[in-house]
Design an enzyme around this catalytic site. Structure first.
Site, short mmCIF file in Angstrom:
data_model
loop_
_atom_site.label_atom_id
_atom_site.label_comp_id
_atom_site.label_asym_id
_atom_site.label_seq_id
_atom_site.Cartn_x
_atom_site.Cartn_y
_atom_site.Cartn_z
N TRP A 151 0.83 -1.21 0.00
CA TRP A 151 0.00 0.00 0.00
C TRP A 151 0.86 1.26 0.00
CZ3 TRP A 151 -1.97 2.39 5.14
CH2 TRP A 151 -0.95 2.38 6.10
N ASP A 152 2.20 1.10 0.01
CA ASP A 152 3.09 2.25 0.14
C ASP A 152 2.88 3.30 -0.96
OD1 ASP A 152 4.06 -0.08 1.49
OD2 ASP A 152 5.89 1.01 1.96
N GLN B 131 2.76 0.91 14.20
CA GLN B 131 2.80 2.16 13.44
C GLN B 131 1.44 2.84 13.49
OE1 GLN B 131 3.37 -0.69 10.11
NE2 GLN B 131 2.65 0.99 8.84
N GLU C 71 0.53 -3.81 11.94
CA GLU C 71 0.61 -5.26 11.66
C GLU C 71 0.86 -6.10 12.90
OE1 GLU C 71 3.95 -5.32 8.93
OE2 GLU C 71 2.52 -5.09 7.27
C1 BGC Z 1 4.97 -1.80 7.14
C2 BGC Z 1 3.93 -1.72 6.06
C3 BGC Z 1 4.59 -1.43 4.73
C4 BGC Z 1 5.70 -2.45 4.46
C5 BGC Z 1 6.43 -2.16 3.18
C6 BGC Z 1 6.04 -2.80 6.75
O1 BGC Z 1 7.04 -2.81 7.72
O2 BGC Z 1 4.40 -2.19 8.36
O3 BGC Z 1 2.99 -0.73 6.36
O4 BGC Z 1 3.67 -1.47 3.71
O5 BGC Z 1 6.60 -2.43 5.51
O6 BGC Z 1 7.06 -0.93 3.24
#
Ligand code: BGC
Length: 816
Positions: A360-361, A620, A499
């Site tokens: 989703w970045d 986060q 997460e």
């Molecule tokens: C983050 C996610 C992100 C992913 C890729 C993870 O550590 O929690 O939000 O999409 O890294 O950057």
């Protein structure tokens, strides 16, 4: 050529093996088509060095056995290494070794060593002085570029100066196909050889060697060719081995005289349009490429144009870092990307972490690009649109309607999230439930909408944009289940942006319920989809309804769901998910004392035999992400639509609450806090801004930058200045502004491309905002700031006073 001004270079002094991987990532050079890490050309992959070349969208799938299970992973492939160029004075050394050993900083500690990355020109310079075992001094200066004008070319110039000896210097220039994906230690137990059928050879023009190969399962064919020339007196031989194409030169050196060796490389893959075969295309291209100087001139000119498109004038160290971030963003996603079928790789084209996958970045990247390179944004949305059918299949397979986009996407848009991940602290392979982050669909919908607002591209919005929005909305409406007792719709069994929480303690099924971020963004998607469908020209609306079997009754359900999705609360706080408030409080002080860095609390607790699922501790920004996506008034409106009042005090209380319960285990976290806090807790905002700015240069996530940059956070900091601190929001054809500058960042300028106007300049300083619209035959731009709306015609500048409190010096109240 004029000298590069200070603030436009990044330099690293001395050789430090422990820092090598970080430098390689931050000194990566690329052009959107491919990128090469800043590894030293005389060093191969080993415990210290991790050379890597990655072409956007070039993936391959391999099977591995871990923890007694068969797993499949798709990786961005480490392509043959074009860098190798090793050297040694010829003849015998003092120990009578003949030939003498190749020089390397690991065997012959350099007397001087300096790396300088010139951001303005996109040229990496390295200067090293070696002394060999016989006491012979050799100075090596190298200039490297990955061409921004011709995306298939790269070049390496090496100047050798024998300081105190004469005789032959042996220089071996190679293309190395014996490479593997070994850049991430955590993945080393997994299969990593993606290339097969490696062949090498020499082109009819004797100074060109070539290598071709293909990927093992995706069957992408790769062609590479290198032309190596020197101005020295040399004999030249080819010394190929099956997986390494080599050209050996032996220029004669004299004390104090500099000999130059130029290596020009071309890369093609079978994914390229307008070629016959990749090898032929590479050999042909390298043969036609001009000399190093002409190549460098064209490369510099291409960069100059890019810097104009991304002009941002922020003073001091922050400005310098932002330039580095823009540099890496443009190397990953450049105008060349507009012609490719690729998404936004979370770690750039700079390393192998997250396997080059697309998360989703892009939510942190496209809003910035929309206002500079909208054609690139559109290509990135096209990547998602081409995989819409696959997302609809995924929804259907899960018993749902609409489109369920994957949490991690690669070549064809299937779910690429690993089934098991390794906790390096405990050494255990654990189930990975992050695929339950269905909120990725809302991120795509949000980007579609933002793109439409920023560009006014009705053609896209009415076609591909509408199709994606409709199917994502449909998924949400179907995923929502009616809870009679609560009188609300609920979305169960998901994972939110945090997460850490992938289930309730002791529960038999993964996922948590009623994640506020997921539900509020789902409500927003449903509302926008309804808006868009309403605004479609009638013939198009009819086509779309027919093709997707959409009926008015379904729209009634969307309306209902968008107003009655559940938002959980506890003690006057918006809950991250249902039950978050009942989890145990976490002893932050004790763990900070015990472990120091506790960003990856999940790993620490799992290694202790505990689980982060038991605690009110987030990785986060999760609820706070809403303050990143939506301007204060819009967020208030969204909550009102869902039957809740989110006044200033409640939001502030909610922000404070999570501020004390977040470990910032993702670089995205400090960025989102830096975005939200200027309007809520200004005094604390700068700390997060600094953390967001230094995330990669200081490798704050403990060694992860060496595995690739964090592209979302890098692009996000640019957007933090562009939209966050200015409150800039293109909406309904009006450019809205609501500045909330920080005392530390209250004077800056930037230019944007907006609805066909190129180079619109905004400058914020001393309580005023200047807007200059460059001359053109387009209509004026409508700008709204506070209660004041003005129309700025092309060729004119308008000066607007900032509302009281928005001058960066006194308190700004965003939630009156
Ligand atoms: C983050 C996610 C992100 C992913 C890729 C993870 O550590 O929690 O939000 O999409 O890294 O950057």
């Amino acid at each position: 050529m004029s000298r590069t001004p200070p603030g436009w270079t990044w330099a690293y002094e001395g050789y430090d093996p422990a820092e090598e991987r970080l430098r390689e990532s931050l000194c990566t050079l690329g052009n959107g088509y491919f990128a090469t890490r800043g590894a030293l050309p005389e060093c191969g992959a080993d415990a210290v060095h991790s050379p890597g070349t990655y072409a956007a969208g070039c993936y391959n799938r391999l099977e591995s056995q871990v923890a007694g299970r068969r797993v499949e992973n798709e990786d961005l492939v480490n392509l043959p290494n074009w860098l190798p160029l090793r050297f040694r004075p010829g003849g015998e050394d003092t120990a009578g070794n003949s030939p003498t050993p190749w020089l390397s900083p690991d065997t012959h500690p350099p007397l001087d060593h300096r790396l300088t990355l010139d951001l303005r020109t996109g040229i990496l310079e390295r200067a090293t002085r070696y002394v060999d075992d016989a006491g012979r001094h050799l100075a090596v200066r190298q200039l490297r570029l990955v061409h921004m004008g011709d995306p298939h070319l790269a070049a390496l110039r090496t100047e050798f100066t024998a300081e105190d000896w004469s005789g032959p210097l042996e220089v071996e220039s190679a293309l190395d196909g014996a490479v593997a994906n070994t850049g991430v230690a955590r993945y080393r137990q997994l299969a990593n050889r993606h290339l097969t059928h490696v062949h090498t050879g020499t082109a009819p023009s004797r100074d060109v060697v070539w290598l071709r190969c293909r990927t093992t399962t995706s069957d992408i064919r790769v062609g590479m060719a290198a032309r190596t020339t020197t101005d020295g007196d040399t004999d030249t031989t080819t010394t190929h081995s099956p997986e390494r194409a080599c050209l050996l030169l032996r220029p004669l050196m004299e004390p104090g005289r500099t000999v130059t060796v130029d290596k020009c490389v071309a890369l093609h893959t079978s994914r390229d349009p307008a070629i016959s075969d990749p090898l032929h295309a590479a050999v042909d291209r390298v043969g036609r490429a001009p000399d190093f100087e002409a190549l460098a001139d064209a490369h510099r000119a291409a960069w100059e144009q890019l810097w104009r498109a991304g002009e941002m004038d922020v003073p001091g160290q922050a400005g310098r870092i932002l330039r580095l971030h823009l540099f890496h963003l443009l190397q990953t996603l450049s105008p060349h990307t507009a012609d490719l079928d690729v998404g936004v790789p979370a770690r750039g084209l700079h390393g192998e972490a997250y396997r080059g996958h697309v998360f989703w970045d892009e939510l942190f990247v496209l809003p910035y690009l929309n206002l500079h390179l909208p054609e690139v944004s559109r290509a990135l949305l096209d990547y998602r649109h081409r995989r819409l059918e696959r997302a609809c299949f995924a929804a259907r397979d899960a018993g749902r309607a609409g489109a369920m986009y994957p949490w991690q996407s690669g070549s064809d848009g299937r779910e690429e999230t690993q089934r098991l991940h390794l906790n390096p602290r405990s050494g255990r392979w654990l189930p990975d439930h992050s695929r339950l982050q269905h909120h990725v669909g809302s991120a795509i919908a949000y980007n579609v909408w933002q793109y439409g607002e920023a560009t006014g591209d009705a053609e896209f919005m009415h076609t591909k944009g509408a199709e994606m929005l409709l199917q994502i909305a449909r998924f949400w409406a179907d995923a929502a289940t009616w809870d009679k007792a609560r009188g609300r719709y609920r979305i169960l069994g998901v994972v939110g942006p945090d997460e850490y929480h992938d289930g309730y303690p002791g529960a038999s099924r993964p996922g948590i319920d009623d994640n506020t971020y997921t539900n509020v963004t789902a409500a927003w998607v449903l509302a926008r989809a309804l808006d868009l469908l309403r605004s479609l020209p009638e013939p198009r609306r009819r086509d779309l309804f027919e093709r997707t079997a959409l009926a008015d009754a379904e729209l009634d359900i969307w309306q209902d769901v968008s107003r009655r999705l559940l938002v959980p609360w506890h003690r006057g706080i918006v809950s991250q998910f249902d039950g978050y408030g009942e989890l145990a409080e976490f002893d932050w002080d004790r763990y900070r004392k015990a472990y120091g860095d506790i960003r990856r609390l999940d790993r620490i607790l799992e290694a202790e035999g505990d689980t982060v699922n038991r605690y009110q501790a987030s990785k986060q920004a999760d609820v706070l992400m809403l303050g990143y996506l939506f301007a204060p008034a819009e967020l208030r409106g969204l909550f009102r639509r869902l039957g809740h009042e989110l006044d200033d005090t409640t939001w502030r209380r909610t922000v404070d609450y999570y501020l004390h319960r977040t470990s910032h285990g993702s670089t995205l976290s400090s960025l989102v806090h830096a975005w939200v806090l200027p309007r809520v807790r200004r005094a604390e905002a700068w700390r997060f801004c600094q953390e967001a700015l230094t995330g990669d240069i200081a490798d704050l996530q403990g060694g992860t930058t060496g595995e690739g940059i964090h592209l979302g956070a890098m692009a996000g900091t640019l957007d933090l200045v562009q939209r966050g601190l200015t409150g800039l929001e293109p909406r309904g054809g009006v450019l809205r502004l609501d500045p909330a500058p920080l005392p530390e960042l209250s004077r800056f300028g930037l230019s944007i491309r907006y609805r066909g106007h190129w180079g619109v300049r905004l400058r914020l300083s001393a309580g005023q905002l200047h807007i200059t619209v460059p001359a053109s035959d387009r209509g004026p731009i409508d700008v709204a700031l506070g209660d004041c709306t003005v129309s700025v015609p092309p060729g004119e500048t308008c000066l607007l006073p900032l509302p009281q409190g928005a001058d960066g010096l006194s308190m700004h109240t965003a939630y009156p």
